[in-house]
Design a protein around this motif. Structure first.
Motif, PDB file in Angstrom:
ATOM      1  N   UNK A 518      11.292  16.473   5.997  1.00  0.00           N
ATOM      2  CA  UNK A 518      10.636  16.567   4.691  1.00  0.00           C
ATOM      3  C   UNK A 518      11.493  15.912   3.602  1.00  0.00           C
ATOM      4  N   UNK A 519      12.793  16.170   3.637  1.00  0.00           N
ATOM      5  CA  UNK A 519      13.689  15.567   2.649  1.00  0.00           C
ATOM      6  C   UNK A 519      13.733  14.047   2.799  1.00  0.00           C
ATOM      7  N   UNK A 520      13.781  13.584   4.057  1.00  0.00           N
ATOM      8  CA  UNK A 520      13.812  12.141   4.299  1.00  0.00           C
ATOM      9  C   UNK A 520      12.513  11.497   3.813  1.00  0.00           C
ATOM     10  N   UNK A 521      11.384  12.163   4.067  1.00  0.00           N
ATOM     11  CA  UNK A 521      10.086  11.625   3.613  1.00  0.00           C
ATOM     12  C   UNK A 521      10.043  11.551   2.095  1.00  0.00           C
ATOM     13  N   UNK A 522      10.510  12.585   1.414  1.00  0.00           N
ATOM     14  CA  UNK A 522      10.471  12.598  -0.046  1.00  0.00           C
ATOM     15  C   UNK A 522      11.248  11.407  -0.618  1.00  0.00           C
ATOM     16  N   UNK A 523      12.437  11.151  -0.057  1.00  0.00           N
ATOM     17  CA  UNK A 523      13.248  10.041  -0.545  1.00  0.00           C
ATOM     18  C   UNK A 523      12.605   8.694  -0.194  1.00  0.00           C
ATOM     19  N   UNK A 524      12.042   8.582   1.012  1.00  0.00           N
ATOM     20  CA  UNK A 524      11.408   7.322   1.421  1.00  0.00           C
ATOM     21  C   UNK A 524      10.232   6.980   0.518  1.00  0.00           C
ATOM     22  N   UNK A 525       9.439   8.000   0.139  1.00  0.00           N
ATOM     23  CA  UNK A 525       8.307   7.770  -0.774  1.00  0.00           C
ATOM     24  C   UNK A 525       8.815   7.337  -2.146  1.00  0.00           C
ATOM     25  N   UNK A 526       9.901   7.972  -2.612  1.00  0.00           N
ATOM     26  CA  UNK A 526      10.487   7.581  -3.896  1.00  0.00           C
ATOM     27  C   UNK A 526      10.944   6.123  -3.871  1.00  0.00           C
ATOM     28  N   UNK A 527      11.368   5.659  -2.701  1.00  0.00           N
ATOM     29  CA  UNK A 527      11.839   4.282  -2.577  1.00  0.00           C
ATOM     30  C   UNK A 527      10.724   3.293  -2.246  1.00  0.00           C
ATOM     31  N   UNK A 528       9.487   3.769  -2.295  1.00  0.00           N
ATOM     32  CA  UNK A 528       8.354   2.844  -2.168  1.00  0.00           C
ATOM     33  C   UNK A 528       7.592   2.887  -0.872  1.00  0.00           C
ATOM     34  N   UNK A 529       7.896   3.824   0.031  1.00  0.00           N
ATOM     35  CA  UNK A 529       7.145   3.893   1.287  1.00  0.00           C
ATOM     36  C   UNK A 529       5.715   4.344   1.027  1.00  0.00           C
ATOM     37  N   UNK A 530       4.750   3.642   1.601  1.00  0.00           N
ATOM     38  CA  UNK A 530       3.337   4.007   1.501  1.00  0.00           C
ATOM     39  C   UNK A 530       2.974   4.878   2.692  1.00  0.00           C
ATOM     40  N   UNK A 531       2.418   6.050   2.441  1.00  0.00           N
ATOM     41  CA  UNK A 531       2.063   6.951   3.540  1.00  0.00           C
ATOM     42  C   UNK A 531       0.835   6.426   4.277  1.00  0.00           C
ATOM     43  N   UNK A 532       0.608   6.984   5.463  1.00  0.00           N
ATOM     44  CA  UNK A 532      -0.551   6.592   6.264  1.00  0.00           C
ATOM     45  C   UNK A 532      -1.852   6.795   5.497  1.00  0.00           C
ATOM     46  N   UNK A 533      -1.959   7.961   4.830  1.00  0.00           N
ATOM     47  CA  UNK A 533      -3.211   8.232   4.114  1.00  0.00           C
ATOM     48  C   UNK A 533      -3.376   7.298   2.922  1.00  0.00           C
ATOM     49  N   UNK A 534      -2.293   7.012   2.213  1.00  0.00           N
ATOM     50  CA  UNK A 534      -2.390   6.092   1.075  1.00  0.00           C
ATOM     51  C   UNK A 534      -2.805   4.699   1.539  1.00  0.00           C
ATOM     52  N   UNK A 535      -2.254   4.268   2.675  1.00  0.00           N
ATOM     53  CA  UNK A 535      -2.658   2.979   3.232  1.00  0.00           C
ATOM     54  C   UNK A 535      -4.135   3.019   3.617  1.00  0.00           C
ATOM     55  N   UNK A 536      -4.567   4.181   4.134  1.00  0.00           N
ATOM     56  CA  UNK A 536      -5.981   4.342   4.466  1.00  0.00           C
ATOM     57  C   UNK A 536      -6.869   4.262   3.246  1.00  0.00           C
ATOM     58  N   UNK A 537      -6.446   4.904   2.132  1.00  0.00           N
ATOM     59  CA  UNK A 537      -7.265   4.861   0.912  1.00  0.00           C
ATOM     60  C   UNK A 537      -7.434   3.422   0.417  1.00  0.00           C
ATOM     61  N   UNK A 538      -6.367   2.611   0.549  1.00  0.00           N
ATOM     62  CA  UNK A 538      -6.482   1.218   0.109  1.00  0.00           C
ATOM     63  C   UNK A 538      -7.505   0.464   0.949  1.00  0.00           C
ATOM     64  N   UNK A 539      -7.600   0.793   2.232  1.00  0.00           N
ATOM     65  CA  UNK A 539      -8.575   0.126   3.096  1.00  0.00           C
ATOM     66  C   UNK A 539      -9.982   0.652   2.845  1.00  0.00           C
TER      67      UNK A 539
END
Length: 555
Positions: A518-539
């Motif tokens: 969870x901590x790693x995910x939080x930092x990765x998102x802060x650094x610009x990682x797009x989650x699976x669902x966010x990528x899905x919303x763009x499609x």
């Protein structure tokens, strides 16, 4: 059919210099036309136009001309495929028939006798004919007739001598049933064929675009014959029914070779058989064909461009991990690079790459193969899957000693791959140093472009599911409708959703300190990682898929 290529030259479709040498080799006939099409000198449409002009028949475009199903079915599917034709329309006592070769007198006589009508041939392109076959002529009716015939035969016999199936010719009912089963699955773009025994019936299901569809339910009396036929084709021991077995078979479908991976599993009602259809077109994809977002593609391309480090692809079974890995291999392999893979099983056979098949009985495990591979001076190593501690440790060490290592891992998202490796017993500081990037992916069904329907979703619903929309914005979304092109499902094909986590110094620090996923995910998102669902919303915004699909495949 002589003179067609001269017609192509006269109409400007090809230059005389392009065919002069070939005419001496092949003659001016269908073989030369097919060679020009295969070498992409001309298109199927250009060749069909030349045939029409040379033979004096009109051309019909089957991609744009709707056919009436009852007319198309006037000629049985088997005969239509054999003679390469399909009924297009019925006008009074005349039957208009689309043919790739309108001068085929034997085919015209067969259809005229069968339909009891005068046949007027028209010219159709070969690719248009294949499209019409998939859309209008299915093998379901023939499969049902064959299963009924097999049931009657089985009922009149005390037992079915399955061991003698290898001696049966291509017209034997069992052989025809199995061949049609596989052919129809390939035509339907199925990824898997499931044969599931029951108390009274054998259920046949195809997995199309990730969803299972029941297609046949023949009587259980014929299941032993069908299973034995498949075992013979896949070189599996037909006498062994008490343990799972694996095999492989190949079929030729419309001129191209298709491989199938066969697995048997004993159940209380008999042996279940699952056939994975291996589409070799996935081997020839480029990174652009993966349809990643520009940001995700840049991160992934940067990771595999490094001379060393580990790149992992994660996701559930059937999420396209192998396709992504093989595409990455294609990107980095060259005559100057030594690429070795260790897989279980080897799904796609790629020229120029050294592929090793795991064989536990012979002692060729992932661990043993990896040790040997590292003594063979590889530049790039692909490990089919990291399943245990020893494989994980050897893989990490390989990535640290100057090798680019590609592999898969079963986790729900990209950050979880880090904690999974440490849970396997790999030292956190080694994982932090070796890992370059992790790609998590899913496959969602793609909307059919012929029938997708635009609409506006209620803003409160969008807010409830977390769809990104500005206050007052009414984005144009699309939903599945259904048409003959997509077999009335509303979807045709699949599209990938990706989550790419590139390792940074900050993330490495979290890994070394054994931080949670969870901590790693939080930092990765802060650094610009797009989650699976966010990528899905763009499609979804792009009209490629639906909200329902994204909610189905992402958590």
């Amino acid at each position: 059919m002589r003179g067609v290529v001269q017609t192509l030259v006269l109409t400007g479709a090809v230059r005389a210099s392009e065919v002069t040498g070939l005419i001496g080799e092949l003659g001016d006939g269908p073989e030369l036309g097919r060679r020009l099409i295969d070498e992409r000198v001309i298109t199927e449409r250009q060749y069909a136009d030349a045939v029409a002009l040379q033979s004096g028949h009109r051309f019909v475009d089957l991609f744009t001309t709707p056919l009436e199903p009852q007319v198309a079915s006037l000629v049985p599917a088997a005969l239509a495929r054999k003679h390469r034709l399909i009924p297009v329309a019925r006008e009074g006592g005349r039957l208009i028939v689309g043919m790739t070769d309108p001068t085929d007198i034997i085919a015209i006589d067969d259809v005229s006798t069968l339909a009891d009508a005068r046949v007027d041939p028209v010219v159709v392109a070969a690719d248009g004919l294949e499209y019409a076959f998939q859309r209008y002529l299915r093998s379901d009716a023939e499969l049902s007739d064959l299963s009924a015939s097999l049931e009657e035969t089985a009922a009149n016999q005390a037992s079915v001598i399955t061991e003698e199936l290898s001696d049966q010719d291509s017209d034997a009912p069992i052989v025809r049933f199995v061949n049609l089963l596989i052919t129809q699955a390939i035509d339907d773009r199925a990824s898997d064929i499931h044969l599931e025994p029951g108390e009274s019936h054998l259920t046949v299901r195809y997995r199309i675009d990730g969803v299972l569809h029941e297609t046949q339910r023949p009587d259980s009396n014929i299941q032993d014959g069908i299973v034995s036929r498949l075992k013979i084709m896949a070189s599996i021991d037909i006498a062994e029914r008490r343990r799972p077995q694996d095999g492989r078979l190949s079929v030729v479908h419309h001129g191209r070779k298709v491989d199938l991976r066969v697995a048997t599993l004993p159940t209380v009602w008999g042996e279940k058989v699952v056939m994975r259809i291996l589409d070799n077109s996935g081997v020839n994809l480029s990174l652009d064909d993966l349809r990643m977002s520009p940001q995700n593609l840049d991160r992934f391309r940067s990771a595999i461009a490094r001379p060393h480090g580990m790149v992992l692809v994660t996701g559930p079974t059937g999420s396209g991990k192998s396709t992504t890995l093989y595409t990455a291999l294609r990107e980095v392999s060259s005559p100057r690079v030594n690429v070795i893979t260790v897989e279980d099983p080897v799904e796609y056979r790629i020229p120029g790459i050294n592929q090793v098949q795991v064989n536990a009985k012979a002692g060729m495990t992932f661990q043993a193969a990896l040790r040997s591979i590292l003594r063979s001076d590889p530049d790039v190593v692909l490990v089919g899957e990291i399943r245990d501690q020893e494989t994980a440790i050897i893989s990490v060490e390989a990535a640290l000693t100057g090798h680019l290592l590609l592999s898969t891992l079963h986790t729900n998202d990209a950050p979880s791959a880090v904690t999974r490796l440490t849970e396997m017993g790999t030292e956190p500081f080694l994982v932090a140093t070796a890992l370059s990037a992790v790609v998590a992916q899913r496959l969602a069904r793609r909307l059919c472009s012929m029938c997708r329907e635009p609409y506006h979703e209620d803003p409160s619903t969008l807010r409830a599911i977390g769809f990104p929309a500005q206050p007052g914005e009414m984005p144009v979304l699309h939903r599945a409708k259904g048409c003959p092109t997509c077999s009335h499902t509303g979807y045709k094909g699949r599209i990938g959703l990706h989550e790419v986590m590139a390792m940074s110094e900050e993330i490495e620090h979290l890994v070394v300190t054994s931080a949670s996923g969870t901590e790693i995910r939080r930092l990765a998102v802060e650094q610009g990682m797009t989650s699976l669902r966010e990528d899905g919303w763009s499609k979804v915004r792009e009209g490629q898929t639906t909200i329902e699909e994204i909610l189905r495949v992402t958590a």
